[in-house]
Design a protein around this motif. Structure first.
Motif, PDB file in Angstrom:
ATOM      1  N   ASN A  94       0.842  -1.196   0.000  1.00 40.91           N
ATOM      2  CA  ASN A  94       0.000   0.000   0.000  1.00 40.91           C
ATOM      3  C   ASN A  94       0.882   1.253   0.000  1.00 40.91           C
ATOM      4  N   ASN A  95       0.406   2.288  -0.659  1.00 43.41           N
ATOM      5  CA  ASN A  95       1.228   3.469  -0.865  1.00 43.41           C
ATOM      6  C   ASN A  95       0.977   4.569   0.160  1.00 43.41           C
ATOM      7  N   GLU A  96      -0.267   4.757   0.534  1.00 36.06           N
ATOM      8  CA  GLU A  96      -0.623   5.920   1.330  1.00 36.06           C
ATOM      9  C   GLU A  96      -0.368   5.707   2.819  1.00 36.06           C
ATOM     10  N   THR A  97      -0.824   4.591   3.358  1.00 38.54           N
ATOM     11  CA  THR A  97      -0.764   4.368   4.794  1.00 38.54           C
ATOM     12  C   THR A  97       0.518   3.631   5.175  1.00 38.54           C
ATOM     13  N   LYS A  98       1.202   4.145   6.184  1.00 43.04           N
ATOM     14  CA  LYS A  98       2.400   3.497   6.691  1.00 43.04           C
ATOM     15  C   LYS A  98       2.057   2.801   8.004  1.00 43.04           C
ATOM     16  N   LYS A 485      -6.975   1.568   8.804  1.00 44.14           N
ATOM     17  CA  LYS A 485      -6.894   2.527   7.698  1.00 44.14           C
ATOM     18  C   LYS A 485      -6.301   1.862   6.454  1.00 44.14           C
ATOM     19  N   PHE A 486      -5.287   1.041   6.680  1.00 44.04           N
ATOM     20  CA  PHE A 486      -4.665   0.297   5.585  1.00 44.04           C
ATOM     21  C   PHE A 486      -5.695  -0.578   4.871  1.00 44.04           C
ATOM     22  N   ARG A 487      -6.482  -1.321   5.638  1.00 41.24           N
ATOM     23  CA  ARG A 487      -7.463  -2.228   5.044  1.00 41.24           C
ATOM     24  C   ARG A 487      -8.588  -1.479   4.351  1.00 41.24           C
ATOM     25  N   ASN A 488      -9.001  -0.354   4.906  1.00 46.76           N
ATOM     26  CA  ASN A 488     -10.041   0.443   4.252  1.00 46.76           C
ATOM     27  C   ASN A 488      -9.574   0.962   2.899  1.00 46.76           C
ATOM     28  N   GLU A 489      -8.319   1.400   2.830  1.00 43.71           N
ATOM     29  CA  GLU A 489      -7.786   1.872   1.553  1.00 43.71           C
ATOM     30  C   GLU A 489      -7.662   0.741   0.549  1.00 43.71           C
ATOM     31  N   ALA A 491      -9.567  -1.907   0.475  1.00 42.51           N
ATOM     32  CA  ALA A 491     -10.929  -2.235   0.049  1.00 42.51           C
ATOM     33  C   ALA A 491     -11.424  -1.249  -1.004  1.00 42.51           C
ATOM     34  N   GLU A 492     -11.111   0.036  -0.832  1.00 39.81           N
ATOM     35  CA  GLU A 492     -11.525   1.033  -1.820  1.00 39.81           C
ATOM     36  C   GLU A 492     -10.827   0.803  -3.152  1.00 39.81           C
ATOM     37  N   LYS A 493      -9.549   0.454  -3.105  1.00 39.57           N
ATOM     38  CA  LYS A 493      -8.813   0.191  -4.347  1.00 39.57           C
ATOM     39  C   LYS A 493      -9.348  -1.037  -5.056  1.00 39.57           C
ATOM     40  N   ASN A 494      -9.725  -2.050  -4.274  1.00 42.10           N
ATOM     41  CA  ASN A 494     -10.270  -3.258  -4.892  1.00 42.10           C
ATOM     42  C   ASN A 494     -11.610  -2.994  -5.557  1.00 42.10           C
TER      43      ASN A 494
END
Length: 621
Positions: A94-98, A485-489, A491-494
């Motif tokens: 993932n790119n956004e969330t660290k 937050k990582f998983r939500n992002e 899910a949105e990408k998927n």
């Protein structure tokens, strides 16, 4: 020693000189990062992917130079060879969330995840044992209870009843987070098809092993050249010649006709031989050894087969395969056409024109054998392919099913390579985050716990001592919020992104299972491509991928063996509370990146000093 101390002093002095420039560079970098004009461009997905591509390519090139190109790497130009893997890695991480994970978390989380997987399998087996014991206690009739196994067999024979043997296997469910028990058919001597498939797999597995080093030894003797690349036999004399045979490897009926040992990004070492005993022409492809092979392994994105199908004569519309494997098979297909080896062997004047064509390979070579067999089959309808421990992402679902007509894949126990796919890695990542979030004791205590051996009978109690149930995870921690937050992002990408094509192991799959865990007796059963949907973390996940033990297992496998199954019994006694021991955990990175950079410089200096005096000729004093 004097020279080593001198090198250390020079490195120390150089580091002192680097301190002030490093501080200045660090302040400049911080200023640029805080600038909004550069921040957006720097942290864009494409920019990150390009930097990661250059970094990975640079690492491989440095390894190649340090090894004096003995491990390959001559054709790695760092010009986008790792682009696909870098893109997949960016999607994976993932790119956004660290997420705040350091190396010590990876070690502890990986060890705990392996124990959680083992406990999950143990509980499924215990439930199966419990239900089986209850069924045994409830017999239908007293006569049935008194009847011996010999009487039952005689009764079945008198009624002309034939039962196919089966095995109960543990498989991960759809999301890979639980185990289910599935009944599978075991290969038996009563089935002629099973016997023939296993006999052929055992026979041709030795070719997949020979192509690694033995073929090179034969060609070196023929050409008197320590580094041969291409050798082709004179086809005017087609009769068996002793000096072209593999008699030195206890195979007097196998004769070498062509070998191309060139290894590059596209070039793949392979050989074409004639097997007089089985009356077949064998194409054997080598697996992963060099750095170029690793680059191809990591190019596992789906590639359309439309154009390749039109060129080779099969229907490739809507089908996909492993991109790196397809690149190599195109090169091999063109090289075979160019050298006209198969044309000579199957000409009207050839004594081998009625022989069957067999394509074999191990690991990456097994994946290449599967794709090459698809390309050659329109010209050779009777072609067969035996892939030993191939990658788990070769063909799409429909094409994998169609290939059952001619492809047989063999997987050994917990081998990791057939299980490494993008969906499996993402599932493993999510499980890892769950396990780390469930840790309820200090990390130093977990570190001490995972380093000590854990018997199967203590898995549940040891895991319970350091992990909380999923429903009791603390949701207020910074780590848990980062994971959410990582998983939500993701899910949105998927939802908004393109649906990726899933790739599988093609053909019929034989899974060799070690029922007792002692690597002595294996059970062979017909597996489904869907059951390899989880990466099993164990101490055997890498060792099970070796080809020499697999050859011995296939040759010594007895389908009539009666196999015992390992059972687990929990110990009701509580373990004694262990004394808390404090120790230093490296790589926790508490002071930022600068100390790691100093350590890296020191390690590189020591490695270069050792190489300059022992291995490499690049450094001359």
């Amino acid at each position: 020693w004097d020279y080593a101390l001198y090198c250390i002093l020079l490195v120390t002095y150089a580091l002192e000189l680097f301190i002030w420039p490093s501080i200045a560079a660090n302040r400049i970098i911080r200023f640029l990062r805080s600038n909004k004009l550069t921040q957006k461009e720097r942290y864009a997905t494409e920019a990150k992917g390009e930097r990661l591509d250059q970094c990975l390519g640079g690492i491989l090139k440095c390894v190649s130079i340090l090894c004096c190109n003995k491990a390959g790497g001559k054709e790695i130009k760092n010009q986008g060879e790792m682009k696909d893997f870098a893109s997949n890695l960016m999607e994976f991480a993932n790119n956004e969330t660290k997420v705040g994970v350091v190396l010590s978390d990876m070690y502890v989380g990986g060890k705990l995840l392996a124990r959680v997987q083992a406990e999950r399998r143990m509980r499924a087996i215990q439930m199966l044992q419990s239900s089986s014991n209850k069924r045994d206690e409830k017999q239908d009739t007293p006569d049935e209870a008194m009847r011996s196994s010999a009487d039952r067999r005689a009764l079945l024979d008198s009624k002309d009843v034939r039962r196919r043997r089966s095995i109960l296997t543990l498989q991960a469910d759809g999301d890979g987070k639980d185990c289910v028990v599935v009944e599978k058919n075991v290969l038996t001597n009563n089935n002629e098809g099973d016997v023939n498939v296993l006999r052929n797999a055992a026979h041709y597995s030795i070719y997949a092993q020979w192509v690694y080093f033995h073929i090179k030894m034969v060609v070196e003797d023929l050409l008197a050249n320590p580094n041969p690349e291409t050798w082709v036999r004179d086809f005017e004399v087609m009769a068996p010649v002793e000096r072209f045979s593999l008699a030195r490897f206890e195979a007097p009926n196998a004769h070498l006709f062509y070998s191309n040992l060139k290894n590059g990004i596209a070039a793949t070492p392979y050989a074409i031989m004639v097997d007089e005993y089985e009356k077949s022409v064998v194409i054997a492809l080598r697996g992963t050894i060099s750095l170029e092979d690793w680059v191809i392994d990591l190019q596992y994105v789906p590639q359309p087969l439309d154009k390749v199908g039109d060129l080779c004569g099969f229907n490739g519309q809507g089908h996909h395969c492993h991109k790196g494997v397809l690149t190599r098979c195109k090169w091999m297909y063109n090289d075979i056409k160019k050298q006209r080896v198969l044309k000579h062997l199957y000409s009207s004047e050839s004594p081998y024109k009625e022989y069957d064509l067999v394509v074999v390979g191990h690991s990456l070579g097994g994946g290449c054998a599967q794709v090459l067999s698809l390309m050659l089959r329109p010209s050779f309808p009777s072609l067969r392919c035996y892939a030993f421990e191939p990658p788990g992402c070769i063909f799409d679902d429909v094409l994998s099913e169609d290939c059952k007509q001619w492809i047989t894949s063999i997987v050994r126990h917990e081998d990791v390579v057939p299980r490494v796919t993008q969906p499996n890695l993402e599932s493993l990542r999510d499980e890892f985050f769950d396990v780390v979030a469930r840790i309820k004791v200090p990390k130093i205590k977990v570190f001490h716990d995972v380093r000590s051996p854990c018997p199967d009978s203590h898995l549940a109690s040891r895991n319970k001592a350091v992990l909380c149930p999923k429903g009791e995870i603390e949701r207020d921690t910074v780590f848990y919020q980062q994971v959410q937050k990582f998983r939500n992002e993701r899910a949105e990408k998927n939802k908004t992104g393109e649906v990726s094509v899933k790739l599988y192991i093609p053909g019929n799959i034989i899974h060799l299972v070690d029922t007792m865990g002692d690597e002595k007796k294996y059970v062979a059963y017909w597996a489904s491509r869907y059951e390899f949907n989880q990466v099993v973390l164990s101490g055997r996940m890498l060792a099970d991928h070796a080809i020499p033990p697999l050859v011995g297992i296939l040759r010594n496998l007895n389908l009539d063996d009666v196999h015992e199954v390992r059972t687990w019994h929990t110990d009701d006694k509580e373990e004694e509370e262990e004394e808390e021991i404090f120790s230093f955990i490296p790589f926790s990175n508490p002071q930022g990146k600068f100390p790691l950079i100093l350590v890296a410089f020191t390690v590189v200096a020591c490695v270069l000093a050792a190489l300059s005096s022992r291995v490499c000729n690049f450094f001359v004093r």
